[in-house]
Design an enzyme around this catalytic site. Structure first.
Site, PDB file in Angstrom:
ATOM      1  CG  ASP A 120     -21.583 -13.294  -7.411  1.00 62.75           C
ATOM      2  OD1 ASP A 120     -20.128 -13.594  -7.281  1.00 62.75           O
ATOM      3  OD2 ASP A 120     -22.070 -12.194  -7.537  1.00 62.75           O
ATOM      4  CG  ASN A 121     -25.692  -9.914  -5.036  1.00 63.93           C
ATOM      5  OD1 ASN A 121     -24.546  -9.869  -5.716  1.00 63.93           O
ATOM      6  ND2 ASN A 121     -26.344  -9.643  -4.181  1.00 63.93           N
ATOM      7  CG  PHE A 173     -14.946 -16.616  -1.869  1.00 65.71           C
ATOM      8  CD1 PHE A 173     -13.808 -16.357  -1.786  1.00 65.71           C
ATOM      9  CD2 PHE A 173     -15.261 -17.809  -2.509  1.00 65.71           C
ATOM     10  CE1 PHE A 173     -12.685 -17.276  -1.933  1.00 65.71           C
ATOM     11  CE2 PHE A 173     -14.610 -18.781  -2.711  1.00 65.71           C
ATOM     12  CZ  PHE A 173     -13.131 -18.494  -2.400  1.00 65.71           C
ATOM     13  CE1 TYR A 219     -14.260  -6.947   4.832  1.00 66.09           C
ATOM     14  CE2 TYR A 219     -12.306  -6.644   5.879  1.00 66.09           C
ATOM     15  CZ  TYR A 219     -13.093  -7.285   4.977  1.00 66.09           C
ATOM     16  OH  TYR A 219     -12.348  -8.292   4.388  1.00 66.09           O
ATOM     17  CG  LEU A 275      -0.350   0.074  -3.153  1.00 62.12           C
ATOM     18  CD1 LEU A 275      -0.582   1.528  -3.231  1.00 62.12           C
ATOM     19  CD2 LEU A 275       0.665  -0.231  -2.029  1.00 62.12           C
ATOM     20  N   GLY A 285      -6.846   4.877  10.201  1.00 65.94           N
ATOM     21  CA  GLY A 285      -6.888   3.087  10.524  1.00 65.94           C
ATOM     22  C   GLY A 285      -5.886   2.227  10.034  1.00 65.94           C
ATOM     23  CG  ASP A 286      -3.918   2.543   5.987  1.00 63.80           C
ATOM     24  OD1 ASP A 286      -4.860   1.615   5.997  1.00 63.80           O
ATOM     25  OD2 ASP A 286      -3.844   3.106   5.126  1.00 63.80           O
TER      26      ASP A 286
HETATM   27  N1  UFG Z   1      -2.289   2.938  -0.109  1.00 59.05           N
HETATM   28  C1  UFG Z   1      -1.947   4.130  -0.522  1.00 59.05           C
HETATM   29  N2  UFG Z   1      -2.690   4.821  -1.362  1.00 59.05           N
HETATM   30  C2  UFG Z   1      -3.737   4.165  -2.213  1.00 59.05           C
HETATM   31  C3  UFG Z   1      -4.047   3.165  -1.445  1.00 59.05           C
HETATM   32  C4  UFG Z   1      -3.542   2.193  -0.687  1.00 59.05           C
HETATM   33  O1  UFG Z   1      -0.904   4.659  -0.137  1.00 59.05           O
HETATM   34  O2  UFG Z   1      -4.484   4.930  -2.782  1.00 59.05           O
HETATM   35  C5  UFG Z   1      -1.544   2.289   0.771  1.00 59.05           C
HETATM   36  C6  UFG Z   1      -2.248   2.058   2.161  1.00 59.05           C
HETATM   37  O3  UFG Z   1      -2.447   3.411   3.050  1.00 59.05           O
HETATM   38  C7  UFG Z   1      -1.534   0.703   2.900  1.00 59.05           C
HETATM   39  C8  UFG Z   1      -1.283  -0.034   1.556  1.00 59.05           C
HETATM   40  O4  UFG Z   1      -1.412   0.889   0.645  1.00 59.05           O
HETATM   41  O5  UFG Z   1      -0.761   1.226   3.399  1.00 59.05           O
HETATM   42  C9  UFG Z   1      -2.214  -1.033   1.100  1.00 59.05           C
HETATM   43  O6  UFG Z   1      -3.631  -0.629   1.025  1.00 59.05           O
HETATM   44  P1  UFG Z   1      -4.821  -1.484   0.467  1.00 59.05           P
HETATM   45  O7  UFG Z   1      -5.975  -0.473   0.663  1.00 59.05           O
HETATM   46  O8  UFG Z   1      -4.340  -1.958  -0.757  1.00 59.05           O
HETATM   47  O9  UFG Z   1      -4.946  -2.673   1.479  1.00 59.05           O
HETATM   48  P2  UFG Z   1      -5.243  -2.520   3.304  1.00 59.05           P
HETATM   49  O10 UFG Z   1      -3.931  -3.240   3.792  1.00 59.05           O
HETATM   50  O11 UFG Z   1      -5.553  -1.605   3.516  1.00 59.05           O
HETATM   51  O12 UFG Z   1      -6.484  -3.766   3.314  1.00 59.05           O
HETATM   52  C10 UFG Z   1      -6.235  -5.051   3.332  1.00 59.05           C
HETATM   53  C11 UFG Z   1      -7.506  -5.697   2.635  1.00 59.05           C
HETATM   54  C12 UFG Z   1      -8.571  -5.417   3.698  1.00 59.05           C
HETATM   55  C13 UFG Z   1      -8.505  -5.738   4.805  1.00 59.05           C
HETATM   56  C14 UFG Z   1      -7.175  -5.159   5.471  1.00 59.05           C
HETATM   57  C15 UFG Z   1      -6.723  -5.778   6.707  1.00 59.05           C
HETATM   58  O13 UFG Z   1      -7.716  -5.048   1.536  1.00 59.05           O
HETATM   59  O14 UFG Z   1      -9.859  -6.184   3.080  1.00 59.05           O
HETATM   60  O15 UFG Z   1      -6.087  -5.485   4.707  1.00 59.05           O
HETATM   61  O16 UFG Z   1      -6.363  -4.596   7.299  1.00 59.05           O
HETATM   62  F1  UFG Z   1      -9.319  -5.362   5.691  1.00 59.05           F
END
Ligand code: UFG
Length: 326
Positions: free
Chosen positions: A34-35, A75, A143, A192, A286-287
């Site tokens: 791991d770096n 990982f 990503y 989250l 993108g969500d």
């Molecule tokens: N969210 C918020 N506020 C925040 C952060 C997140 O409301 O400050 C919401 C996001 O909109 C989302 C949910 O919480 O609806 C989960 O968000 P995360 O960022 O925790 O996780 P993601 O589902 O966006 O991402 C995860 C992995 C990524 C992967 C992705 C696949 O962490 O590595 O799923 O779509 F790319």
């Protein structure tokens, strides 16, 4: 497999460090590369940590001459979706090109099998849920594409050189070591659950809750939160399966249970006994509205059974870690 030697690349990071812990508990010998660009030396609870870039081919040649590995877990990667959109080169280099160097070294030294950290992001906007492995892959950001390209390279190397692999498509990794020795610690933090908990402790500003108008029962996004300990156990089962003659492939890892952002906030309130300071913000670009795994294949193929399907327990472990860490 007893007393084997495994290589864990990125073993000082969030998920990798939980795998290292699990391997050590099973009395294996572990070499961690791991770096420390994102990982922490303190997260490595055992084994031998080598601080080095894994994409250094001369370094890999030396490593594979020195050790006989029973398998490699990989990982190490960049993981922030929004950053990948702004700086795609960083993602294709760190996640795709670097892994190609690793695959060539594994090929030349005949090292294997390989268990690779992939992601639900390879699916893009889901056409249906729960998502099984037959769902089309249509990553919508660099990503996801950087990981999908690795999956394609893995398949090509497997057919050309008989290099065995399993790619594990994680849904939302969450939770921490039940004894609170290690846990999630990203910088920047975008996930989250840690953001919710750090809003409670006051370490961060109030949570911005992204989007209340999705086509879901309470209007907030639904995700499949899978305990990091369950991810670790899946890696070991996948590796054992390959070492016992199992076939290469890709597998989803999730609970199959969806929880909305509002449910996460409410559960965090119950677990901590505190209100979650929050503001309501527009959708984050993108969500997808709903990401839930069908992980039947991993269960049927290598006998994986998640131990922590209860969201409250997952958040309880994350909370204990949040309070324990410095
Ligand atoms: N969210 C918020 N506020 C925040 C952060 C997140 O409301 O400050 C919401 C996001 O909109 C989302 C949910 O919480 O609806 C989960 O968000 P995360 O960022 O925790 O996780 P993601 O589902 O966006 O991402 C995860 C992995 C990524 C992967 C992705 C696949 O962490 O590595 O799923 O779509 F790319």
């Amino acid at each position: 497999m007893k007393n084997a030697t495994f290589l864990v690349i990125g073993g000082a990071g969030y998920i990798g460090s939980h795998l290292v812990k699990a391997l050590i508990e099973q009395h294996h010998r572990v070499i961690i590369v791991d770096n420390l660009s994102a990982g922490k030396a303190t997260a490595v609870l055992g084994g031998e940590l080598i601080v080095h870039d894994f994409e250094d081919r001369a370094f890999l040649d030396q490593l594979f001459q020195q050790h006989q590995f029973s398998g490699v877990f990989h990982f190490a990667s960049q993981i922030v979706v929004s950053e990948s959109v702004k700086d795609p080169g960083k993602y294709y280099r760190a996640n795709t090109a670097a892994t190609l160097t690793l695959l060539e070294a594994l090929r030349d030294h005949q090292v294997g099998p390989l268990v690779f950290s992939s992601t639900a992001a390879v699916y893009g906007e889901p056409l249906y849920t729960p998502i099984n492995e037959q769902h089309p892959t249509n990553a919508v950001n660099p990503y996801g594409r950087s990981k999908l390209m690795v999956e394609q390279m893995l398949a090509d190397f497997a057919s050309a050189h008989q290099q065995k692999y399993i790619a594990l498509r994680y849904f939302n990794a969450a939770g921490a070591d039940p004894q609170a020795r290690i846990g999630e610690q990203h910088d920047p933090e975008t996930h989250l659950i840690p953001l919710v908990l750090q809003a409670i402790t006051g370490k961060r500003p109030p949570l911005q809750l992204f989007g209340q108008d999705y086509d879901t029962p309470d209007g907030t996004c639904i995700r499949d939160y899978i305990h990091v300990e369950d991810l670790a156990s899946a890696h070991i089962l996948a590796m054992n399966y390959l070492n016992n003659g199992g076939e290469s492939g890709v597998f989803n890892l999730g609970n199959g249970l969806g929880y909305s952002v509002n449910e996460v906030v409410q559960t965090a309130s119950k677990v901590t006994g505190e209100e979650v300071p929050r503001t309501y913000a527009p959708r984050r670009a993108g969500d997808p509205a709903r990401l839930v795994a069908d992980a039947t294949l991993a269960k049927n193929t290598f006998g994986w059974q998640p131990q922590y399907s209860d969201l409250a327990e997952i958040i309880q472990h994350a909370w204990a870690w949040e309070l324990a860490k410095n």
